[in-house]
Design an enzyme around this catalytic site. Structure first.
Site, PDB file in Angstrom:
ATOM      1  N   SER A 181      46.853  67.105  47.214  1.00 12.28           N
ATOM      2  CA  SER A 181      46.767  67.988  48.373  1.00 12.28           C
ATOM      3  C   SER A 181      47.289  69.380  48.038  1.00 12.28           C
ATOM      4  CB  SER A 181      47.506  67.355  49.560  1.00 12.28           C
ATOM      5  OG  SER A 181      46.943  67.782  50.781  1.00 12.28           O
ATOM      6  N   LYS A 190      51.306  73.820  76.638  1.00 11.40           N
ATOM      7  CA  LYS A 190      52.519  74.247  75.963  1.00 11.40           C
ATOM      8  C   LYS A 190      53.315  73.065  75.429  1.00 11.40           C
ATOM      9  CE  LYS A 190      55.456  77.301  74.562  1.00 11.40           C
ATOM     10  NZ  LYS A 190      55.101  78.190  73.437  1.00 11.40           N
TER      11      LYS A 190
END
Length: 356
Positions: A160, A213
């Site tokens: 990765s 949020k």
């Protein structure tokens, strides 16, 4: 308060033992704690003196030497290849990796007239998208401004974000037992405890402004809109990754997309898919690098991250482990702790990270 329960022949009234008197066991425990604290203090003092001594040196030493040898830039007049060790999780800082140190070291080497090139020694499962990309871009600047080559050697694992950084290299060599690839991204993770909390009568109230949020909070399920938001973040980072690989390995986006499903590859599989250029042992890679430079015999100087604060982190971590071992937890707390162990590591997200 404890009382003396022995018989008194003079029939006097029993009196309590003063609180300031301690049993031998308590005294022994206090002495042990005092000795441990003194040992920690002495170790920190010694480490601080060593670090002050190191400040005037450049942190480089031979990997094959059991003793770290620090060489000042003034004393190092011979041409050399810098071996940058990129090991462990790629994040701001940990026991084996330091982002600030790595960036500044690459910048210093860019304008060092004695430096002939970089060899990235990568053994990492990856890490944050931000940190991985910053190192990648800094390595591109190094090549552009210094006109020096960059090679990468992949050790046990270069997955990765580790492979992402390797893509800045002009030539990639892997150990035959290396695992690499894992081209993909983790945008984040949601752990939904809402049903568990309801079952145990636990109510969590978070005051926010903005409908998303508090997304990915553990007390609320993920909505379809929130899932789409997180997927869009993952897709953007993924597209950036495959573009980097395509440009570096001179492959088409279609070719990279076909093999970039997040899986890891053995070194031979990676070579067949053109993700790397060669398979060899480390010393053989060094010999090949020297031959490609055509500069004759040159030194390989190893650079490891400075980890002055890691000892403090180590001490605090062990103190916390000791204290937690003495703490009696309820079945509910044990369940929460086991669930926490299943979540992703504490790194910044989105991340180019391989979870074995």
């Amino acid at each position: 308060m404890d009382f003396d329960t022995t018989h008194q022949h003079n029939n006097q009234q029993l009196e309590p033992i003063p609180e300031k008197q301690k049993s031998p066991k308590t005294k022994k425990t206090g002495l042990i704690i005092l000795l441990v604290l003194c040992g920690i203090w002495g170790g920190l003092s010694l480490l601080n003196r060593i670090n002050h001594t190191k400040d005037s040196f450049q942190g480089t030493f031979s990997k094959d030497s059991p003793i770290k040898i620090f060489i000042t830039k003034e004393e190092s007049s011979q041409k050399y290849i810098a071996v940058l060790h990129i090991e462990g999780t790629i994040q701001a800082a940990n026991e084996t990796y330091n982002q600030e140190w790595l960036i500044s070291t690459i910048q210093d080497l860019t304008y060092d007239p004695h430096n002939l090139g970089l060899l990235l020694y990568i053994d990492s499962p990856g890490g944050g998208v931000y940190e991985s990309d910053e190192v990648y871009l800094e390595l591109l600047d190094y090549k552009k401004n210094s006109h020096k080559p960059v090679w990468a050697y992949l050790g046990t694992l270069a997955a990765s974000g580790g492979y992402y950084i390797a893509c800045a290299a002009d030539y990639i060599v892997a150990n035959r037992n290396c695992l690499t690839g894992s081209i993909g991204v983790i945008a984040g993770q949601s752990v939904d405890f809402s049903e568990f909390l309801d079952k145990h009568g636990i109510k969590v109230t978070t005051f926010t402004a903005g409908s998303n949020k508090d997304m990915l909070g553990m007390s609320t399920p993920v909505t379809q809109e929130q899932a789409e938001i997180m997927q869009s973040i993952a897709d953007d980072c993924y597209n950036q990754f495959i573009e980097i690989v395509a440009n570096s390995r001179k492959l088409t986006l279609q070719q990279v997309t076909a093999l970039a499903d997040g899986r890891i590859y053995t070194a031979r599989q990676a070579l067949n898919k053109k993700l790397i250029d060669d398979i060899s042992r480390y010393q053989e890679a060094c010999d090949s690098y020297q031959a490609a430079l055509r500069k004759g015999s040159v030194d390989f100087v190893h650079y490891y991250p400075e980890t002055e604060l890691d000892f403090m982190d180590y001490v605090m971590k062990n103190i916390k482990s000791f204290v937690s071992g003495l703490t009696v937890t309820s079945p509910t707390e044990n369940l929460l702790q086991r669930a926490q162990e299943q979540v992703l590591p504490e790194i910044s997200y989105p991340a180019y990270y391989f979870c074995p």
